[in-house]
Design a protein around this motif. Structure first.
Motif, PDB file in Angstrom:
ATOM      1  N   SER A  14     -13.295   4.369  13.440  1.00  0.00           N
ATOM      2  CA  SER A  14     -12.067   5.153  13.307  1.00  0.00           C
ATOM      3  C   SER A  14     -11.871   6.067  14.507  1.00  0.00           C
ATOM      4  N   SER A  15     -12.958   6.581  15.061  1.00  0.00           N
ATOM      5  CA  SER A  15     -12.851   7.421  16.253  1.00  0.00           C
ATOM      6  C   SER A  15     -12.357   6.605  17.436  1.00  0.00           C
ATOM      7  N   ASP A  16     -12.836   5.378  17.543  1.00  0.00           N
ATOM      8  CA  ASP A  16     -12.378   4.497  18.623  1.00  0.00           C
ATOM      9  C   ASP A  16     -10.908   4.160  18.449  1.00  0.00           C
ATOM     10  N   ALA A  17     -10.495   3.932  17.200  1.00  0.00           N
ATOM     11  CA  ALA A  17      -9.106   3.559  16.941  1.00  0.00           C
ATOM     12  C   ALA A  17      -8.165   4.698  17.260  1.00  0.00           C
ATOM     13  N   GLY A  69       0.809  -1.205   0.000  1.00  0.00           N
ATOM     14  CA  GLY A  69       0.000   0.000   0.000  1.00  0.00           C
ATOM     15  C   GLY A  69       0.842   1.254   0.000  1.00  0.00           C
ATOM     16  N   ARG A  70       0.157   2.369   0.166  1.00  0.00           N
ATOM     17  CA  ARG A  70       0.813   3.679   0.215  1.00  0.00           C
ATOM     18  C   ARG A  70      -0.068   4.636   1.011  1.00  0.00           C
ATOM     19  N   TYR A  71       0.540   5.389   1.925  1.00  0.00           N
ATOM     20  CA  TYR A  71      -0.169   6.362   2.750  1.00  0.00           C
ATOM     21  C   TYR A  71      -1.293   5.731   3.560  1.00  0.00           C
ATOM     22  N   GLY A  72      -1.181   4.441   3.890  1.00  0.00           N
ATOM     23  CA  GLY A  72      -2.211   3.770   4.671  1.00  0.00           C
ATOM     24  C   GLY A  72      -3.326   3.158   3.853  1.00  0.00           C
ATOM     25  N   PHE A  73      -3.325   3.384   2.531  1.00  0.00           N
ATOM     26  CA  PHE A  73      -4.309   2.775   1.639  1.00  0.00           C
ATOM     27  C   PHE A  73      -3.706   1.512   1.026  1.00  0.00           C
ATOM     28  N   ARG A  74      -4.525   0.472   0.889  1.00  0.00           N
ATOM     29  CA  ARG A  74      -4.074  -0.742   0.199  1.00  0.00           C
ATOM     30  C   ARG A  74      -5.269  -1.527  -0.311  1.00  0.00           C
ATOM     31  N   VAL A  75      -5.168  -2.036  -1.521  1.00  0.00           N
ATOM     32  CA  VAL A  75      -6.196  -2.913  -2.078  1.00  0.00           C
ATOM     33  C   VAL A  75      -5.956  -4.323  -1.535  1.00  0.00           C
ATOM     34  N   LEU A  76      -6.967  -4.896  -0.893  1.00  0.00           N
ATOM     35  CA  LEU A  76      -6.846  -6.238  -0.322  1.00  0.00           C
ATOM     36  C   LEU A  76      -7.541  -7.297  -1.161  1.00  0.00           C
ATOM     37  N   ALA A 123      -3.659   3.485  12.949  1.00  0.00           N
ATOM     38  CA  ALA A 123      -4.597   2.392  12.698  1.00  0.00           C
ATOM     39  C   ALA A 123      -5.216   2.516  11.315  1.00  0.00           C
ATOM     40  N   GLU A 124      -5.505   1.370  10.728  1.00  0.00           N
ATOM     41  CA  GLU A 124      -6.142   1.338   9.419  1.00  0.00           C
ATOM     42  C   GLU A 124      -7.508   0.682   9.533  1.00  0.00           C
ATOM     43  N   ILE A 125      -8.451   1.190   8.782  1.00  0.00           N
ATOM     44  CA  ILE A 125      -9.812   0.668   8.750  1.00  0.00           C
ATOM     45  C   ILE A 125      -9.982  -0.138   7.467  1.00  0.00           C
ATOM     46  N   GLU A 126     -10.605  -1.311   7.570  1.00  0.00           N
ATOM     47  CA  GLU A 126     -10.887  -2.126   6.391  1.00  0.00           C
ATOM     48  C   GLU A 126     -12.348  -1.952   5.995  1.00  0.00           C
ATOM     49  N   LEU A 127     -12.555  -1.605   4.715  1.00  0.00           N
ATOM     50  CA  LEU A 127     -13.903  -1.423   4.186  1.00  0.00           C
ATOM     51  C   LEU A 127     -14.168  -2.464   3.102  1.00  0.00           C
ATOM     52  N   CYS A 128     -15.411  -2.943   3.035  1.00  0.00           N
ATOM     53  CA  CYS A 128     -15.785  -4.003   2.100  1.00  0.00           C
ATOM     54  C   CYS A 128     -17.005  -3.596   1.269  1.00  0.00           C
ATOM     55  N   ASP A 129     -17.042  -4.124   0.055  1.00  0.00           N
ATOM     56  CA  ASP A 129     -18.192  -3.970  -0.839  1.00  0.00           C
ATOM     57  C   ASP A 129     -18.462  -5.348  -1.432  1.00  0.00           C
ATOM     58  N   ARG A 180     -12.310  -4.918  -1.334  1.00  0.00           N
ATOM     59  CA  ARG A 180     -11.878  -4.706   0.045  1.00  0.00           C
ATOM     60  C   ARG A 180     -10.603  -3.877   0.025  1.00  0.00           C
ATOM     61  N   PHE A 181     -10.521  -2.858   0.906  1.00  0.00           N
ATOM     62  CA  PHE A 181      -9.311  -2.046   0.973  1.00  0.00           C
ATOM     63  C   PHE A 181      -9.152  -1.449   2.360  1.00  0.00           C
ATOM     64  N   THR A 182      -7.939  -0.963   2.638  1.00  0.00           N
ATOM     65  CA  THR A 182      -7.671  -0.292   3.906  1.00  0.00           C
ATOM     66  C   THR A 182      -7.543   1.204   3.672  1.00  0.00           C
ATOM     67  N   VAL A 183      -7.864   1.963   4.714  1.00  0.00           N
ATOM     68  CA  VAL A 183      -7.780   3.423   4.675  1.00  0.00           C
ATOM     69  C   VAL A 183      -7.336   3.886   6.057  1.00  0.00           C
ATOM     70  N   PRO A 184      -6.513   4.930   6.157  1.00  0.00           N
ATOM     71  CA  PRO A 184      -6.109   5.430   7.480  1.00  0.00           C
ATOM     72  C   PRO A 184      -7.328   5.856   8.292  1.00  0.00           C
ATOM     73  N   SER A 185      -7.336   5.490   9.558  1.00  0.00           N
ATOM     74  CA  SER A 185      -8.483   5.827  10.393  1.00  0.00           C
ATOM     75  C   SER A 185      -8.685   7.333  10.493  1.00  0.00           C
ATOM     76  N   SER A 186      -7.598   8.103  10.435  1.00  0.00           N
ATOM     77  CA  SER A 186      -7.736   9.552  10.566  1.00  0.00           C
ATOM     78  C   SER A 186      -8.481  10.156   9.385  1.00  0.00           C
ATOM     79  N   VAL A 187      -8.353   9.554   8.203  1.00  0.00           N
ATOM     80  CA  VAL A 187      -9.081  10.042   7.029  1.00  0.00           C
ATOM     81  C   VAL A 187     -10.577   9.825   7.207  1.00  0.00           C
ATOM     82  N   VAL A 188     -10.944   8.645   7.694  1.00  0.00           N
ATOM     83  CA  VAL A 188     -12.361   8.339   7.892  1.00  0.00           C
ATOM     84  C   VAL A 188     -12.928   9.159   9.047  1.00  0.00           C
TER      85      VAL A 188
END
Length: 411
Positions: A302-305, A221-228, A314-320, A266-274
């Protein structure tokens, strides 16, 4: 291009972009006079076979390293790798990024985007072949360590240290050795509210960025983003990330980041962005995911993280799961779905520990196959005789063989 988050720069000397057109041993369909099988290979089968090595497509994945210090060098008299390839690499690396996340990835800051494109340096050295020892003076480092190369290494390392120091001073997530620019800078001199407003926000490049992965397991990934995971195997998966836009009323950028996905499951995103998504009103750098709001459950997570300072990265995983672009917070783990370690192509299995289990009649063939793996790859498979030999019913022999293979793999 496969691990952009671990790179501090890119230095290419006499590089060839397409392995399949390099030398007789690597021909794949394109040179039909050398590959006699192409005469009987249907186009649809060719497409499948090409897709199996899609992660090696350097040109398609060059956007992954956009913005990193990049030096392309070649000898003008290179007879092994024609200079054409280096010229092509530099030209492609200098192309401006375009994302649907924000008409053009440069957003409102075209100068910053042009600066990142100009970070690509190209040098074609007159009279030099594919390899040389002396660039300007005897034993001056030659092709890979002369004055130009050493200066490039110093600049890339210095830029990384500066980014790391900035991240440490502001307690913001930058990932591992990512080259970043501060997007949380006040738009007018003397605005001291910015740092407090943007505390804990991930640093991202002002020009935005694109992250591509043909086979997600092969790419970091890069900058906390990654395609899973990708929605469809054998099709490019892509994240397009537009930069935070400055507030038209002056002051700090709201820190909102807009993301558009393509073939992503499915991908990850930095919790601070969310986390900052709800605090960004429309027109003030609003944060969007595929044109809509970020999932409320992801914002809460993300607020909890981010409550604990130790988990600011921390990174958040989102799914579609249904390919509807209705994103939700992923359940823990991959469950019955394919993880990064079990997705295709099948050669991933052979990159791990594995066992060849054979009946008595096929032991020699199993040994032959094991030797092929040893000679042609990094694999060193074991060969074991199937329990019961060839006297067992095929289904029972297979079941016992699989059980043996699993126990050996765990040991």
């Amino acid at each position: 291009v496969q691990q952009p988050g671990r790179a501090i720069g890119v230095a290419s000397v006499g590089g060839w972009l397409v392995k399949e057109t390099y030398g007789d041993a690597n021909y794949l369909f394109d040179q039909s006079h050398s590959d006699v099988g192409v005469s009987d290979t249907e186009p649809v089968l060719q497409a499948v076979l090409r897709a199996a090595i899609g992660e090696n497509a350097v040109e398609m994945h060059l956007p992954n390293v956009h913005g990193l210090p990049h030096l392309v060098r070649v000898g003008a008299k290179d007879m092994a790798v024609p200079p054409f390839w280096a010229r092509r690499a530099a030209r492609l690396a200098r192309r401006p990024l375009y994302t649907r996340a924000g008409a053009n990835a440069s957003g409102a800051d075209g100068a910053a985007h042009a600066g990142e494109a100009s970070s690509v340096q190209f040098a074609e050295l007159p009279g030099k072949p594919h390899w040389w020892w002396d660039s300007e003076a005897p034993n001056d480092g030659g092709a890979v360590n002369d004055a130009q190369m050493r200066a490039f290494f110093r600049e890339a390392a210095a830029a990384t240290r500066a980014a790391d120091a900035d991240a440490a001073a502001t307690s913001r997530n930058v990932g591992l050795h990512d080259m970043v620019r501060d997007t949380c800078t006040a738009s007018s001199a003397g605005d001291g509210a910015c740092n407090s407003e943007c505390a804990g926000v991930a640093l991202l490049p002002r020009s935005g960025f694109v992250l591509r992965a043909f086979h997600p397991p092969a790419f970091g990934g890069r900058y906390g983003f990654r395609v899973l995971q990708a929605q469809r195997a054998g099709v490019l998966a892509e994240l397009q990330v537009a930069p935070p836009m400055a507030s038209p009323l002056g002051g700090c950028s709201c820190g909102g980041v807009s993301v558009v996905t393509r073939n992503v499951r499915r991908f990850t995103v930095p919790s601070s962005v969310v986390r900052r998504a709800p605090s960004c009103p429309a027109g003030l750098g609003a944060s969007l995911l595929d044109g809509g709001d970020w999932p409320a459950e992801a914002v809460a997570a993300s607020s909890d993280a981010d409550t604990d300072a130790a988990s600011s990265d921390a990174e958040i995983e989102l799914c579609d799961a249904n390919a509807t672009r209705r994103w939700h917070l992923c359940a823990g783990g991959f469950g019955a779905e394919r993880s990064l370690g079990s997705q295709g192509p099948v050669r991933q299995a052979f990159a791990s520990r594995f066992v060849l289990v054979a009946g008595v009649a096929h032991v020699q063939l199993a040994v032959y196959l094991a030797n092929l793996f040893v000679v042609t790859s990094d694999a060193s498979p074991l060969v074991r005789l199937a329990p019961g030999g060839d006297s067992l019913h095929p289904d029972l022999a297979l079941a016992r063989s699989l059980s043996l293979a699993r126990s050996l793999a765990r040991s």
